[in-house]
Design a protein around this motif. Sequence first.
Motif, PDB file in Angstrom:
ATOM      1  N   VAL A   1       5.163   1.889 -35.070  1.00 14.34           N
ATOM      2  CA  VAL A   1       6.425   2.616 -35.293  1.00 14.34           C
ATOM      3  C   VAL A   1       7.607   1.787 -34.800  1.00 14.34           C
ATOM      4  N   LYS A   2       7.471   1.179 -33.624  1.00 10.51           N
ATOM      5  CA  LYS A   2       8.552   0.355 -33.089  1.00 10.51           C
ATOM      6  C   LYS A   2       8.830  -0.850 -33.983  1.00 10.51           C
ATOM      7  N   GLU A   3       7.773  -1.323 -34.626  1.00  7.52           N
ATOM      8  CA  GLU A   3       7.887  -2.517 -35.471  1.00  7.52           C
ATOM      9  C   GLU A   3       8.461  -2.208 -36.849  1.00  7.52           C
ATOM     10  N   GLY A   4       8.048  -1.061 -37.435  1.00  9.12           N
ATOM     11  CA  GLY A   4       8.442  -0.815 -38.825  1.00  9.12           C
ATOM     12  C   GLY A   4       8.866   0.605 -39.150  1.00  9.12           C
ATOM     13  N   GLY A   5       9.107   1.445 -38.127  1.00 14.70           N
ATOM     14  CA  GLY A   5       9.560   2.804 -38.389  1.00 14.70           C
ATOM     15  C   GLY A   5       8.425   3.807 -38.528  1.00 14.70           C
ATOM     16  N   GLY A   6       8.788   5.094 -38.573  1.00 10.09           N
ATOM     17  CA  GLY A   6       7.799   6.168 -38.532  1.00 10.09           C
ATOM     18  C   GLY A   6       7.311   6.668 -39.875  1.00 10.09           C
ATOM     19  N   ASP A   7       7.724   6.023 -40.963  1.00 17.47           N
ATOM     20  CA  ASP A   7       7.280   6.436 -42.302  1.00 17.47           C
ATOM     21  C   ASP A   7       6.120   5.542 -42.733  1.00 17.47           C
ATOM     22  N   PRO A   8       4.893   6.089 -42.796  1.00 18.17           N
ATOM     23  CA  PRO A   8       3.737   5.253 -43.163  1.00 18.17           C
ATOM     24  C   PRO A   8       3.832   4.653 -44.562  1.00 18.17           C
ATOM     25  N   GLU A   9       4.591   5.299 -45.453  1.00 22.98           N
ATOM     26  CA  GLU A   9       4.724   4.770 -46.816  1.00 22.98           C
ATOM     27  C   GLU A   9       5.401   3.404 -46.822  1.00 22.98           C
ATOM     28  N   GLY A  10       6.327   3.205 -45.889  1.00 20.04           N
ATOM     29  CA  GLY A  10       7.032   1.933 -45.832  1.00 20.04           C
ATOM     30  C   GLY A  10       6.605   1.054 -44.664  1.00 20.04           C
ATOM     31  N   ASN A  11       5.526   1.440 -44.001  1.00 24.16           N
ATOM     32  CA  ASN A  11       5.077   0.708 -42.815  1.00 24.16           C
ATOM     33  C   ASN A  11       3.562   0.494 -42.891  1.00 24.16           C
ATOM     34  N   PRO A  12       3.110  -0.630 -43.452  1.00 20.31           N
ATOM     35  CA  PRO A  12       1.671  -0.867 -43.625  1.00 20.31           C
ATOM     36  C   PRO A  12       0.874  -0.806 -42.321  1.00 20.31           C
ATOM     37  N   ARG A  13       1.455  -1.337 -41.238  1.00 23.28           N
ATOM     38  CA  ARG A  13       0.722  -1.332 -39.962  1.00 23.28           C
ATOM     39  C   ARG A  13       0.503   0.098 -39.472  1.00 23.28           C
ATOM     40  N   LEU A  14       1.510   0.948 -39.646  1.00 22.81           N
ATOM     41  CA  LEU A  14       1.363   2.343 -39.253  1.00 22.81           C
ATOM     42  C   LEU A  14       0.338   3.043 -40.134  1.00 22.81           C
ATOM     43  N   ARG A  15       0.334   2.718 -41.415  1.00 18.43           N
ATOM     44  CA  ARG A  15      -0.621   3.325 -42.343  1.00 18.43           C
ATOM     45  C   ARG A  15      -2.057   2.997 -41.924  1.00 18.43           C
ATOM     46  N   VAL A  16      -2.283   1.757 -41.513  1.00 22.22           N
ATOM     47  CA  VAL A  16      -3.609   1.356 -41.043  1.00 22.22           C
ATOM     48  C   VAL A  16      -3.967   2.099 -39.759  1.00 22.22           C
ATOM     49  N   ALA A  17      -3.013   2.211 -38.826  1.00 27.69           N
ATOM     50  CA  ALA A  17      -3.272   2.901 -37.557  1.00 27.69           C
ATOM     51  C   ALA A  17      -3.624   4.370 -37.789  1.00 27.69           C
ATOM     52  N   ILE A  18      -2.920   5.015 -38.714  1.00 23.34           N
ATOM     53  CA  ILE A  18      -3.207   6.422 -39.022  1.00 23.34           C
ATOM     54  C   ILE A  18      -4.586   6.551 -39.654  1.00 23.34           C
ATOM     55  N   SER A  19      -4.922   5.629 -40.542  1.00 20.84           N
ATOM     56  CA  SER A  19      -6.250   5.637 -41.170  1.00 20.84           C
ATOM     57  C   SER A  19      -7.342   5.491 -40.116  1.00 20.84           C
ATOM     58  N   ASN A  20      -7.126   4.591 -39.149  1.00 16.51           N
ATOM     59  CA  ASN A  20      -8.106   4.408 -38.072  1.00 16.51           C
ATOM     60  C   ASN A  20      -8.209   5.656 -37.199  1.00 16.51           C
TER      61      ASN A  20
END
Length: 249
Positions: free
Chosen positions: A36-55
């Motif tokens: 989130v700090k790196e790319g924001g709280g929207d998983p659609e626009g933040n691949p790293r967050l999307r992976v973290a949520i999937s995990n």
Amino acid sequence: MSGHNKWSTIKRKKGALDAKRSKMFSRITKEITVAVKEGGGDPEGNPRLRVAISNAKGVNMPKDNIQRAISKAEKDGDALQEMTFEGYGPEGVPIFIECLTDNNNRTVSSIRSIFTKRGGSLGTNGSLSFMFDRKGVFTIPKGDIDQEELELELIDAGAEDIEVNDDTIVVYTPMADFGRMQKKLDELGIEAENASLQRIPNDYKTLEPQMAMKVLRLIDEFEDNDDVQNVYHNIEMTDELMKAMEEND
């Protein structure tokens, strides 16, 4: 008395499982915070967050916990920093440690102390770089999809190795193809049970079970540390060693 002992064993095992689950949740929460700090709280626009949520979903982390972690990171997330440590355990086993910490001095002191106490030695960063390759590792459910067709799709997206197990398929990609593979899985409607960049050893070291267990106890101590995210080594997990681990469980 035997019934009491059995109940004590059940409680002990449940406690160990609860502790393990809590540790996994803590690690993923940190990953979410950094993402989130790196790319924001929207998983659609933040691949790293999307992976973290999937995990997080892969280890059955409750949806409310995931959303709380994202919200907290957006408001006042901890200033977490990524740190790595490289060293050797007993029998010269190389050990690579990845951390996320809000206190560098504490983490350095803890890691050095564990190495020293367990008969290992902390090395300099870069000393083990030739022993491990960083690769993308995706664990996906087998499902009902045509396996041959799936493998062709995965190879097209950069898969360099595919392991087929009873219920899952593990896909390895070069680090540079991690995002491409994630995108391909999204296109195929496949949600990975786990997706991460891991350090894969170039070769493996076979030890007698007694010595291997000594090194694995060191690794366990690292993994119990709150600042540690991942620990990598190159011990060959032989049938003999697996049996010894089960007997000591």
